[in-house]
Write a protein that holds these residues in place. Sequence first.
Motif: not given
Length: 243
Positions: A15-24, A175-183, A224-233
């Motif tokens: 759950h923690l890992f998937q949440n990290l992915l989805k909140t970047r 992508q790993n860089v971005l996720l690590s920084l987000h963590s 400032r962090i965007p509140r939600s991700s953009r609309k996706r397919r």
Amino acid sequence: EQTSERNSDIPELRHLFQNLLKTRRTISNLKQPDEQTAPPNLLSAAITRAVQCAIEGPNHKRTEPYTFTRLISPSATTEALADVCYHVSVRRMRERQKGSEATLLAEAERKRDRWRSIPAFLVASVGGMPDQVPALDDASSLKSVEDQEYAELPFIPPGTERQLEDYAATCAAVQNVLLSLHSEQLGSKWATGPVIRTKAFRDVVQLRNDELVVGLIMVGVPTRIPRSSRKRRGLDGDVLRDI
């Protein structure tokens, strides 16, 4: 018993890992860490850890084709980078006839100041690519020094299967860089665009001719962090298909 304890942690870790992915998010508004509360060299150390994560990404044939070049602001190098942004902006706006000379110079200066405010940069490049810098004879239309330094170089993509796989491995590493920084609660922006496709930029970050820039990653504390991700397919039946 220890195995049972480890297994019980799996759902929480998942759950923690998937949440990290989805909140970047891509963060455009960045600031320096607070000097009073942040550890010394916070950004530099976080980037080191991020690159340690980067090299754990998938890499067919284990070629390790990527290089990450770190620039911490303020420095002579980041000032030179901001100058490149300024000159590229001036040149492009003149080509497109965007407003008066005074207007475009003011806009270019605004962009330079914005780049000066970025706390850190990380250039991701991949080696072993086709020559990215044309010989002078091939750039005969670029007559002035400004043209030669700040004009966009022709896009020369990977030309072989191995080069394409190496480019893909570098994207996975980014992508790993971005996720690590987000963590670590740091913001980042994976930028491309005309600045990174100039000889002046390549000279500032000391790239070899066989290195293709995959991206310029801007790093800092998010303001400032965007509140939600953009609309996706849609997922089922669109992004994800069963056959």
